[in-house]
Design a protein around this motif. Sequence first.
Motif, mmCIF file in Angstrom:
data_model
loop_
_atom_site.group_PDB
_atom_site.id
_atom_site.type_symbol
_atom_site.label_atom_id
_atom_site.label_comp_id
_atom_site.label_asym_id
_atom_site.label_seq_id
_atom_site.Cartn_x
_atom_site.Cartn_y
_atom_site.Cartn_z
ATOM 1 N N GLY A 235 0.792 -1.223 0.000
ATOM 2 C CA GLY A 235 0.000 0.000 0.000
ATOM 3 C C GLY A 235 0.820 1.266 0.000
ATOM 4 N N THR A 236 2.154 1.118 -0.006
ATOM 5 C CA THR A 236 3.040 2.282 -0.029
ATOM 6 C C THR A 236 3.880 2.270 -1.298
ATOM 7 O OG1 THR A 236 4.922 1.246 1.103
ATOM 8 C CG2 THR A 236 3.176 2.204 2.484
ATOM 9 N N PHE A 237 4.433 3.444 -1.605
ATOM 10 C CA PHE A 237 5.273 3.610 -2.790
ATOM 11 C C PHE A 237 6.570 4.313 -2.397
ATOM 12 C CE2 PHE A 237 1.065 2.994 -4.364
ATOM 13 C CZ PHE A 237 1.182 2.429 -5.625
ATOM 14 N N THR A 238 7.629 4.011 -3.125
ATOM 15 C CA THR A 238 8.919 4.660 -2.912
ATOM 16 C C THR A 238 9.295 5.468 -4.143
ATOM 17 O OG1 THR A 238 9.703 2.897 -1.451
ATOM 18 C CG2 THR A 238 11.379 4.289 -2.474
ATOM 19 N N ASP A 239 9.685 6.718 -3.931
ATOM 20 C CA ASP A 239 10.123 7.562 -5.035
ATOM 21 C C ASP A 239 11.499 7.088 -5.508
ATOM 22 O OD1 ASP A 239 10.987 9.554 -6.772
ATOM 23 O OD2 ASP A 239 10.132 11.190 -5.586
ATOM 24 N N VAL A 240 11.524 6.506 -6.706
ATOM 25 C CA VAL A 240 12.786 5.980 -7.250
ATOM 26 C C VAL A 240 13.219 6.790 -8.466
ATOM 27 C CG1 VAL A 240 12.451 3.641 -6.374
ATOM 28 C CG2 VAL A 240 11.506 4.259 -8.617
ATOM 29 N N SER A 241 12.770 8.022 -8.547
ATOM 30 C CA SER A 241 13.075 8.872 -9.696
ATOM 31 C C SER A 241 14.568 9.064 -9.891
ATOM 32 C CB SER A 241 12.414 10.242 -9.531
ATOM 33 O OG SER A 241 11.040 10.126 -9.219
ATOM 34 N N GLN A 242 15.285 9.242 -8.782
ATOM 35 C CA GLN A 242 16.721 9.493 -8.892
ATOM 36 C C GLN A 242 17.486 8.222 -9.227
ATOM 37 O OE1 GLN A 242 18.393 11.525 -5.518
ATOM 38 N NE2 GLN A 242 20.453 11.598 -6.367
ATOM 39 N N GLU A 243 17.210 7.144 -8.511
ATOM 40 C CA GLU A 243 17.993 5.927 -8.721
ATOM 41 C C GLU A 243 17.727 5.276 -10.075
ATOM 42 O OE1 GLU A 243 16.046 2.193 -6.603
ATOM 43 O OE2 GLU A 243 16.047 3.916 -5.238
ATOM 44 N N THR A 244 16.565 5.540 -10.673
ATOM 45 C CA THR A 244 16.277 4.959 -11.982
ATOM 46 C C THR A 244 16.688 5.872 -13.130
ATOM 47 O OG1 THR A 244 14.031 5.864 -11.915
ATOM 48 C CG2 THR A 244 14.351 3.580 -11.135
ATOM 49 N N GLY A 245 17.096 7.106 -12.829
ATOM 50 C CA GLY A 245 17.536 8.032 -13.863
ATOM 51 C C GLY A 245 16.439 8.917 -14.423
ATOM 52 N N ILE A 246 15.217 8.771 -13.945
ATOM 53 C CA ILE A 246 14.108 9.575 -14.472
ATOM 54 C C ILE A 246 14.295 11.059 -14.150
ATOM 55 C CG2 ILE A 246 11.627 10.017 -14.309
ATOM 56 C CD1 ILE A 246 12.299 7.517 -15.898
ATOM 57 N N SER A 247 14.724 11.365 -12.931
ATOM 58 C CA SER A 247 14.808 12.770 -12.505
ATOM 59 C C SER A 247 16.031 13.497 -13.058
ATOM 60 C CB SER A 247 14.818 12.847 -10.976
ATOM 61 O OG SER A 247 15.974 12.233 -10.444
ATOM 62 N N SER A 248 16.870 12.802 -13.810
ATOM 63 C CA SER A 248 18.066 13.439 -14.375
ATOM 64 C C SER A 248 17.743 14.301 -15.589
ATOM 65 C CB SER A 248 19.082 12.368 -14.785
ATOM 66 O OG SER A 248 19.474 11.595 -13.678
ATOM 67 N N HIS A 249 16.497 14.256 -16.045
ATOM 68 C CA HIS A 249 16.146 14.941 -17.289
ATOM 69 C C HIS A 249 15.021 15.934 -17.036
ATOM 70 C CE1 HIS A 249 18.651 12.017 -19.409
ATOM 71 N NE2 HIS A 249 18.129 11.136 -18.564
ATOM 72 N N MET A 250 15.289 17.196 -17.363
ATOM 73 C CA MET A 250 14.339 18.268 -17.119
ATOM 74 C C MET A 250 13.569 18.594 -18.400
ATOM 75 S SD MET A 250 15.037 18.835 -13.936
ATOM 76 C CE MET A 250 14.364 20.444 -13.496
ATOM 77 N N GLY A 251 12.272 18.782 -18.249
ATOM 78 C CA GLY A 251 11.439 19.131 -19.393
ATOM 79 C C GLY A 251 10.140 19.743 -18.915
ATOM 80 N N LYS A 252 9.195 19.847 -19.815
ATOM 81 C CA LYS A 252 7.849 20.342 -19.483
ATOM 82 C C LYS A 252 6.869 19.257 -19.916
ATOM 83 C CE LYS A 252 8.875 25.316 -19.724
ATOM 84 N NZ LYS A 252 10.243 25.343 -20.234
ATOM 85 N N GLY A 253 6.728 18.254 -19.069
ATOM 86 C CA GLY A 253 5.947 17.072 -19.416
ATOM 87 C C GLY A 253 4.461 17.355 -19.505
ATOM 88 N N MET A 254 3.842 16.808 -20.562
ATOM 89 C CA MET A 254 2.396 16.949 -20.753
ATOM 90 C C MET A 254 1.678 15.607 -20.753
ATOM 91 S SD MET A 254 1.448 20.190 -21.110
ATOM 92 C CE MET A 254 0.168 20.509 -22.311
ATOM 93 N N SER A 255 2.357 14.540 -21.145
ATOM 94 C CA SER A 255 1.720 13.221 -21.166
ATOM 95 C C SER A 255 2.795 12.144 -21.181
ATOM 96 C CB SER A 255 0.821 13.073 -22.400
ATOM 97 O OG SER A 255 1.586 13.073 -23.591
ATOM 98 N N VAL A 256 2.387 10.937 -20.762
ATOM 99 C CA VAL A 256 3.269 9.774 -20.831
ATOM 100 C C VAL A 256 2.485 8.606 -21.405
ATOM 101 C CG1 VAL A 256 2.738 9.019 -18.455
ATOM 102 C CG2 VAL A 256 4.873 8.282 -19.560
ATOM 103 N N SER A 257 3.113 7.820 -22.240
ATOM 104 C CA SER A 257 2.515 6.601 -22.788
ATOM 105 C C SER A 257 3.580 5.517 -22.803
ATOM 106 C CB SER A 257 1.946 6.846 -24.193
ATOM 107 O OG SER A 257 2.881 7.520 -25.013
ATOM 108 N N PHE A 258 3.122 4.269 -22.728
ATOM 109 C CA PHE A 258 4.041 3.154 -22.521
ATOM 110 C C PHE A 258 3.901 2.105 -23.614
ATOM 111 C CE2 PHE A 258 2.469 4.636 -18.348
ATOM 112 C CZ PHE A 258 3.649 5.147 -17.820
#
Length: 556
Positions: A235-258
């Motif tokens: 029921g909990t989540f861990t912010d892994v943005s840094q360790e996965t490399g997601i937070s290394s990139h700056m932009g102006k996000g509008m949508s995500v698709s997979f």
Amino acid sequence: MRYFIVIVALGLTALRLATAPNPPAIRFENITAKAGVNFITRNSPTPNKNQIETMVAGVALLDYDGDGWLDIYLVNGAAIPSLQKESPAYWNRLYHNNHDGTFTDVTERAGLAGAGYGMGVAVGDYDNDGRPDIFVANVTGNQLFHNNGDGTFSDVTAKAGLAGAEMNGKKMWSVGAGWFDYNNDGKLDLFVVNYCVWEVNKDPYCHVKGGVRGYCHPKLYASLHNSLFRNNGDGTFTDVSQETGISSHMGKGMSVSFADYDGDGFLDAFVANDTTPGFLFHNLGGKKFEEVGMQAGVAYAPDGVALSGMGSDFKDVNNDGRPDIWYTAVEHETFPLLINQGNGEFDDLTHASGLEATKDMSGWGNGIFDFDNDGWKDLFVARANVLDNISELGNRKYPEPNSLFRNLGNGKFAEIGPSAGPDFQEEAAHRGVAFGDLFNDGRIDAVVTVLGGPVEILRNISETGNHWILLKLVGTKSNRMGIGAQIHITTEDGASQWNEVTTAVGYTASSDSRVHFGLGKNRLIKDVEIRWPSGIKQVLHQVAADQILTVEEPPR
């Protein structure tokens, strides 16, 4: 040899479609009033021209009560400057499908009015209990609503740790989100799209023609990074943005698709950015992501300019088994169609495919679906200009009609919106759009939000005589919704199609998780091949058309 035979069959099918005279019309009817849905997206416009006023809001189609019929959840804004839902006029709304073409507002009983200034919505069963849960992305604190299974939801945001990541001590402005299992552990993780640095009533003062204050260009706002939250299974989540490399990139996000664009068994993520290069996050075995937008050819337009990316979808449009990318932008930029070449690269075939007309359009939400059930996915876009000041627009209009591009099956698309019925041609400030079969009749419908106006429920009333199938996947070892499962079908005429389970479609929206295939004149599917996220492969033979089929993941 088998591969050669499939290609020949596809080529013949494409030739037949391309040369078929006067294919049946795709038509939509706006049934909002008849359906009993009374909802207006309220953005609280002010003389201060707050950037958030231009961008609300999202919509989701989900079967929240498990009765087999899609319900509608609509996200709403809030008052300014408080950024709070000061009256029920600002509530998010849940409408229950009554199975007879009407809907009932059950928001209050369900506990889904929400809080703060809403933007987008993402639906996923994060605890694998068989009931879809709802995540709402807000300018203010984000919210996670757990489906209790009795028609009510509980706000579990604090326990889950999903109120929103901060940068420089302030919660980031979240626009949208999407659920996917990035590490294939059977639990859905959450990708949150963040836009730009913003504070209420502190926007730059931007003049338009005549000295009137207008909304500012996105370039005047600082970029943010996106967020990735790993599901811990409790029921909990861990912010892994840094360790996965997601937070290394700056932009102006509008949508995500997979989609799994390289076929390695792990879902990748495409982020459409506004005036900054698009991101393609390549999943490196469920541990880290490598941003490969530049190498893959999806970061910029062919002339090297970063587009004003808005909504995005990540599906196979040419029936070659490789997911392609299509996203929207603003006028003078086109809506890029990026075709997967199978070598880690995409080719921009926007003009070659006949989509050059999009250069005169501005688009927000979008989706890749087969609206006429002919076996080829079409392109739908919710349109409106970004600006609302007539003196700056000149001869251009702020409200625009939606557009629909029919897939001709030969690599070309033709705009048929003007022939899709008078309701489809109505001009409005369209924003988000969600897709799904609201009436269980095999035809994909659309629900479109309108900035400052009533929602549009567009029922697909096309009479094509074509057949279809809807597949509802139930994971056992994989996540319960089967998100990320890849499906390949072969019809009795030898043609093949591919699709993937997802709810992350377009701008601020969440679509039906059931996978739809149009079958043309085929009444039988020879083979349905499913590759589950767990790696389990399943094959069904001799499947009848024109049904909603539930498929449970087998043991290995």
